[in-house]
Motif scaffolding. Sequence first.
Motif: not given
Length: 104
Positions: A73-80, A84-89, A97-103
Amino acid sequence: MAIFIYGTANNTGKGFFTHEDRRNFFLQGYTGHDGSNYIDTWVIGANEKGATWLAEKSGTEKTKAEAQTLVSAAVTLAQNAYDALSDEEKAMQPGGRPGAITIP
């Protein structure tokens, strides 16, 4: 016997875990999200000292699936947020982009 204990406990900063703790049991922290708050999620070596550490930190034991759900869920929020950032940002974001994390 399971290799790991999964749980949540609020990291209070310096001294929350020690070098001795790290020698006594496996300890890996992840950022999780429970739907309304970010929450420190831990993977802990399944031995007496690891279990005692989680209890001393007023932690809550979770199943592996529950812990993975929090981290995902935290990864999904970071990805979202990244999406939402502009291409410059996006170009200024280290690591992209944050990637998936498997514990474990």
